[in-house]
Write a protein that holds these residues in place. Structure first.
Motif: not given
Length: 108
Positions: A4-6, A17-18, A24-25
């Motif tokens: 995972x990427x944070x 853009x992801x 989203x938090x």
């Protein structure tokens, strides 16, 4: 399994853009007392034993951080090397606070 990427950002457009599914938090700014504690912790200082003069300047610097933890942590780390009231006041009075937005350069 997998990874995972944070990504943290204050700009909602970045989430759009992801490429992968983005969850989203929304986070709120830190309360002033938490921000101040983070600042002093990052400065490697005991908040309770700071002199009144340093305390007043530190409080004003933290107010300028506007509850942003990265700003409080970064400035606190910077203050580890600042030992005089003059140095702290120089940070507080810096013209950098007046910048509204930092222009980014495109690298080709």
């Amino acid at each position: 399994m997998g990874s995972r990427v944070l990504v943290t950002t204050r700009q909602e457009e970045v989430v759009g853009l992801m490429k992968a599914t983005a969850q989203m938090i929304r986070m709120k700014e830190l309360d002033g007392s938490f921000c101040l504690s983070l600042f002093y912790h990052s400065a490697a200082m005991d908040e309770g034993s700071v002199s009144k003069e340093f305390s007043n300047i530190g409080l004003e610097i933290v107010k300028k951080c506007k509850g942003l933890p990265l700003a409080a942590k970064s400035l606190g780390s910077l203050m580890q090397n600042k030992k005089t009231v003059h140095e702290w006041r120089a940070i507080l009075d810096s013209k950098i606070w007046e910048l509204k937005e930092i222009d980014t350069l495109e690298v080709s």
